[in-house]
Enzyme design. Structure first.
Site, PDB file in Angstrom:
ATOM      1  N   SER A 128      54.540  44.780  37.942  1.00  0.00           N
ATOM      2  CA  SER A 128      53.195  45.278  38.212  1.00  0.00           C
ATOM      3  C   SER A 128      53.037  45.984  39.549  1.00  0.00           C
ATOM      4  O   SER A 128      52.036  46.658  39.760  1.00  0.00           O
ATOM      5  CB  SER A 128      52.181  44.131  38.138  1.00  0.00           C
ATOM      6  N   LYS A 165      49.068  41.583  44.416  1.00  0.00           N
ATOM      7  CA  LYS A 165      48.472  42.857  44.030  1.00  0.00           C
ATOM      8  C   LYS A 165      47.966  43.552  45.287  1.00  0.00           C
ATOM      9  O   LYS A 165      47.949  42.982  46.380  1.00  0.00           O
ATOM     10  CB  LYS A 165      47.287  42.663  43.059  1.00  0.00           C
TER      11      LYS A 165
END
Lengths: 166, 161
Positions: free
Chosen positions: B39, B83
């Site tokens: 990701s 993230k």
């Protein structure tokens, strides 16, 4: 010559200071670890948990084990970091765990209208016992489980209200 | 016999003290995180990078847009995810709903007390586009410096949008 004796005195004083400071540091660490991971005390005040908790403030014991072991259930009074103000910690009751359907009155002071929600995965639904004056999941939605800090299980002050909560 | 027990006790106490110091440093100052998965490609490698992360910035409110942060997952509470912060509270965030198939975008204002996080690899990342804005209190650490693999040793890129 005098300089040497000064240095010697200073060295032994420094050694003793470090020894005492390390004892103090170890004691503080022990207190901190107990406070953060086992059991701590908090003053809880406000109208949102009436009549369970007093408006002017109760001292309660909070245990930090259940939420880490996943042993929380509906009916537990938990302290939670507020999702709208990260600096604030609030005390509410768990009404629904993930997957539960929760029905609540949208405007308890004015109407009978209610709404039903499904608590999403990884979240809990918390409500204050005093639905008329409580900013809780009815206002900011289901709260991620990771925001739970601990479970309040025993009230220690005032003495006339001493006893287990739940 | 008692001297053996005493020695064992002393050594155990020493180990406990060392562990206590390590634990407090790890939880409140600075920790090493293994970040892996698709990701955050190309910023973080698929097979995993060891990255130094500091835990002080989130507590003093010094997390901002462009920082890569470690966040406790709002969907699986035992898991932490890595993230990038794309929007702080009050920011307007525009994102592609389905980057593989269409150009359709969605705009949202990040609510009070929340942050919007996205993986750098939007084609393969479960982030705020899936689970919504995340309460700021779930931000646990900010990634600082990559220590492994050696060819990628250096500071984490901070991207301002």
């Amino acid at each position: 010559m005098k300089l040497l004796s000064y240095i010697k005195q200073w060295k032994s004083a420094a050694r003793e200071t470090i020894a005492r400071a390390s004892i103090a540091a170890q004691f503080l660490s022990l207190i901190h670890i107990t406070d953060a991971y086992i059991c701590s005390t908090t003053l809880v005040q406000g109208p949102s948990m009436l009549p369970t908790l007093n408006y002017s403030g109760d001292v309660v014991l909070i245990e930090h084990l259940s939420h880490r072991l996943g042993k929380l259930e509906p009916g537990d009074i938990v302290v939670v970091r507020s999702p709208v103000d990260p600096k604030k910690i609030v005390a509410k009751r768990i009404v629904g765990m993930e997957g539960d359907r929760v029905t609540y009155l949208t405007e308890p002071s004015y109407s009978e209208s209610s709404r039903t929600v499904l608590v999403p995965k990884g979240h809990v639904w918390i409500q204050g016992d005093n639905v008329y004056a409580s900013a809780d999941s009815r206002y900011f939605g289901a709260v991620p489980y990771g925001l739970i800090q601990g479970r309040a299980f025993l009230r220690v002050w005032p003495i006339r209200d001493f006893g287990f909560l739940g | 016999m008692w001297s053996i027990i005493r020695e064992a006790f002393d050594k155990t106490l020493l180990v406990a003290k060392a562990y206590g110091i390590l634990h407090i440093t790890n939880s409140y100052l600075c920790t090493v995180a293994l970040a892996y998965g698709p990701s955050m490609i190309p910023t973080i490698n698929l097979t995993g990078d060891l990255i130094l992360a500091e835990r002080i910035s989130p507590r003093i409110g010094k997390v901002g847009v462009g920082d890569i942060v470690i966040v406790r997952s709002p969907v699986v509470p035992r898991r932490v995810v890595t993230k990038r912060v794309v929007g702080m509270e009050g920011d307007q965030v525009t994102y592609l709903l389905d980057p593989h198939n269409s150009d359709e975008v969605h705009s949202i204002v990040v609510p009070r007390g929340h942050v919007w996080i996205q993986g750098d690899n939007i084609y393969n990342s479960k982030d705020s586009r899936d689970f919504g804005p995340v309460p700021y209190a779930l931000v646990e650490a900010k990634l600082l410096w990559r220590v492994w693999p050696p060819k990628d040793f250096g500071p984490m890129q901070h991207i301002s949008r």
